[in-house]
Design an enzyme around this catalytic site. Structure first.
Site, short mmCIF file in Angstrom:
data_model
loop_
_atom_site.label_atom_id
_atom_site.label_comp_id
_atom_site.label_asym_id
_atom_site.label_seq_id
_atom_site.Cartn_x
_atom_site.Cartn_y
_atom_site.Cartn_z
NE ARG A 15 -3.65 -0.56 2.38
CZ ARG A 15 -4.72 -0.84 3.10
NH1 ARG A 15 -5.34 0.12 3.77
NH2 ARG A 15 -5.17 -2.07 3.19
CB SER A 98 -8.99 -0.70 2.50
OG SER A 98 -10.04 -0.91 3.41
CG HIS A 99 -9.83 2.75 5.53
ND1 HIS A 99 -9.41 1.46 5.79
CD2 HIS A 99 -9.02 3.57 6.24
CE1 HIS A 99 -8.40 1.51 6.64
NE2 HIS A 99 -8.14 2.77 6.93
CE LYS A 108 -7.23 -5.10 1.77
NZ LYS A 108 -8.58 -5.05 2.38
CG ASP A 242 -14.17 -1.28 4.03
OD1 ASP A 242 -14.89 -1.99 3.30
OD2 ASP A 242 -13.11 -1.70 4.52
CG ASP A 244 -11.56 -3.22 0.59
OD1 ASP A 244 -12.06 -2.58 1.54
OD2 ASP A 244 -10.71 -4.11 0.75
CG ASP A 246 -12.59 -5.75 3.35
OD1 ASP A 246 -12.91 -4.57 3.61
OD2 ASP A 246 -11.43 -6.19 3.51
NE ARG A 247 -12.79 -2.01 7.53
CZ ARG A 247 -12.51 -0.86 8.14
NH1 ARG A 247 -12.56 -0.77 9.46
NH2 ARG A 247 -12.17 0.20 7.45
CG HIS A 330 -11.87 -7.02 8.99
ND1 HIS A 330 -11.92 -7.04 7.62
CD2 HIS A 330 -11.11 -5.96 9.31
CE1 HIS A 330 -11.21 -6.04 7.13
NE2 HIS A 330 -10.72 -5.36 8.14
#
Length: 453
Positions: A15, A98-99, A108, A242, A244, A246-247, A330
Site C-alpha cells: 500500500r 480499502s479506506h 491484497k 468501506d 473495498d 469487505d467491512r 471484519h
C-alpha cells in the site's frame, strides 16, 4: 537503483501513494514475482474503483501472464476476489487501498483458496524479488507466455453468499445502505436482488476520489450521513461499507451504531445453530466479553487471538473454527474459505432482524451487555516504558490478572482493559470495558493517566 519498497510493503499487503511511491512498472514486477512465489500456472486479478486501479491491475496481469495464465474479473469487492480465489482454486490479487484516500492504492494477495499472503507467508520474498528485478530487470518470460481471459464473477459470488444464509423468512424491511462511493455500490444490488427489501442507496456511484466522505465507517464522522438518513426514512436499519466493501458497519432503526462485538455475537449464535450447536468461534482480545459468553451459551467454544486478520485466519485454519469476528467489523467464515466478508455478516443481520417482528435495537440488546470505551490512541515517547508503568501499577493485586497475548491486558471480574502498541506509529491503543458506564469510565481514566503521565 533498486526500488526501495520498505514504505509500501506492509505486514499484510502492499500500500502506498501512486505514482510517488509505486507505479505500473512496479506493479508489473509484482505480478511476475507473485507467480514466481506461488508457482501457479494461473492467477485471478481484480480491482476497485480508484482512478489508478485499472492501470495498476492491468500491469500486474501483464507481469503475471508472462509466466502463466491470468483471469481478470475486473471491478470487484475484496471479498468478491476472495470468492473467485476460492471457487476457482487460484491465487489472487486485489488492487485496492480499502479506506485510504484517493491517492493511495495497494494489493491484497492470497494463495489458492483465499489463504492470506503476509510478511511471513510470502510477502517478504515477493518484495525481495521486486527490489532485485527493479535494478537488474526481470528475468526472461516463459517460453510460452500465458493468456489473459476475462470472467464476470459477480452473479456467482452473490449466489454463493445467499446460499450460506437462510433468507426465506425475511419480512419486508427498509434498509439504507451507504456505499461511500466504494465497491458496495457494485455488489449490494446483486447480493440483495430478490429479497423483500426497500433499498435506499446512498453514494452508490463508483468514485475513487470519495467526493462525499471517506469510505471508512470505523470513523464515527463517516456514519453521520447514514444515521441521519435512517431516521429521516424511518428505516429498519442502515449498513455502511468501506471502500473495498469487505467491512460492514450496522446502525439500528434509531440511527445508533451497533457495536461490531454485538454483530459478532449475533452471527456467532446463528452460525452455531446452523452447525448443530457446536463449533469453535474466534474473537480477538479486544472484542466484548459478551462474545465468548454468547458462544458458550449457544454450545460453542470461544478462542481468543491477537488483533489482526492474519492471526484470526491462522487460528481459523488451525482450529477448524466456523466463524470469527473482530472489533473492526471484519467477519470471517469457514464456509467462505476462512476469509472475511462483511456482506455475509450483513445478510445474517437481515435474516435475524427479518425473521422476527421486533426492532434491531431490541434484537441486539441481548448481545450488547457491557459498557465499552472504544479504541483511544495516545502518542507516547516510549511505548515499552508506559506499558511497564501500567504493569507496575496493577501487578500483585489479588483482584486482577495480567496477560501479554497482545500488548498488556489487565482483567478483573467486573472489568478489563488492554493496552497495545501500534506497529507503525508512536501510539498506545487503549480499549476498556466494564459492567456499567461508571466503572468503565473510572478504569479508562486510571489507565489513561498512567499512559499519558
Amino acid at each position: 537503483m533498486a526500488a526501495d519498497l520498505s514504505q509500501i510493503v506492509k505486514a499484510y499487503d502492499v500500500r502506498g501513494v501512486v505514482p510517488d511511491q509505486w507505479d505500473e512498472s512496479l506493479a508489473e514486477l509484482f505480478g511476475a514475482a507473485f507467480v514466481e512465489l506461488t508457482g501457479a500456472s494461473a492467477v485471478v486479478v481484480g480491482h476497485d474503483m480508484r482512478p489508478s486501479s485499472p492501470g495498476l491491475s492491468g500491469a500486474f496481469a501483464r507481469g503475471a501472464a508472462a509466466r502463466g495464465a491470468v483471469t481478470e474479473i475486473g471491478l470487484c469487492s475484496t471479498d468478491q476476489l476472495y470468492y473467485a480465489s476460492g471457487a476457482l482454486d487460484l491465487p489472487g490479487a486485489m488492487f485496492t487501498a480499502s479506506h485510504n484516500p484517493a491517492r493511495y492504492n495497494g494489493i491484497k494477495l492470497c494463495r489458492a483458496g483465499a489463504a492470506p499472503v503476509g510478511q511471513d507467508t510470502g510477502l517478504a520474498e515477493i518484495r525481495a524479488l521486486v527490489e532485485r528485478w527493479s535494478e537488474t530487470g526481470a528475468p526472461e518470460p516463459a517460453a510460452r507466455p500465458g493468456t489473459v481471459t476475462r470472467r464476470d464473477t459477480l452473479a456467482d459470488y452473490a449466489a454463493h453468499l445467499r446460499s450460506l444464509v437462510d433468507l426465506t423468512a425475511v419480512r419486508p424491511l427498509k434498509v439504507v445502505v451507504d456505499a461511500g462511493n466504494g465497491m458496495g455500490g457494485h455488489t449490494v444490488p446483486s447480493v440483495f436482488a430478490g429479497l423483500p427489501l426497500d433499498l435506499v442507496p446512498m453514494y452508490f456511484e463508483l468514485d475513487g476520489t470519495f467526493p462525499n466522505h471517506e469510505a471508512n465507517p470505523l470513523d464515527p464522522a463517516n456514519l453521520v450521513d447514514l444515521q441521519k438518513r435512517v431516521r429521516e426514512e424511518g428505516a429498519d436499519l442502515g449498513l455502511a461499507f468501506d471502500g473495498d466493501a469487505d467491512r460492514c458497519f450496522v446502525v439500528d432503526q434509531n440511527g445508533d451504531p451497533v457495536s461490531p462485538s454485538a454483530v459478532t455475537a449475533l452471527v456467532a449464535a446463528r452460525e452455531l445453530a446452523r452447525n448443530g450447536g457446536t463449533g469453535t468461534v474466534i474473537h480477538n482480545l479486544i472484542t466484548s466479553r459478551s462474545v465468548p459468553e454468547v458462544v458458550r451459551e449457544n454450545g460453542g467454544t470461544p478462542a481468543r487471538t491477537r488483533v489482526g486478520h492474519s492471526f484470526i485466519k491462522a487460528e481459523m485454519a488451525r482450529t477448524g473454527a466456523i466463524f470469527g469476528g473482530e472489533h473492526s467489523a471484519h467477519y470471517y467464515f469457514r464456509d467462505f474459505w476462512n476469509a472475511d466478508t462483511g456482506m455475509l455478516a450483513a445478510l445474517h443481520v437481515l435474516a435475524a432482524l427479518g425473521g422476527q417482528p421486533g426492532t434491531l435495537s431490541a434484537l441486539v440488546a441481548q448481545y450488547d451487555r457491557y459498557a465499552g470505551s472504544g479504541e483511544i490512541n495516545s502518542t507516547v515517547a516510549d511505548q515499552a516504558d508506559r506499558i511497564a508503568a501500567i504493569r507496575a501499577a496493577y501487578e500483585g493485586r489479588e483482584d486482577v490478572t495480567l496477560d501479554d497475548l497482545d500488548g498488556l491486558t489487565v482483567s478483573s471480574a467486573d472489568w478489563w482493559f488492554n493496552v497495545r502498541p501500534s506497529n507503525t506509529e508512536p501510539l498506545l491503543r487503549l480499549n476498556a470495558e466494564a459492567r456499567d458506564e461508571a466503572t468503565m469510565t473510572k478504569i479508562r481514566d486510571e489507565a489513561l493517566a498512567i499512559i499519558r503521565a
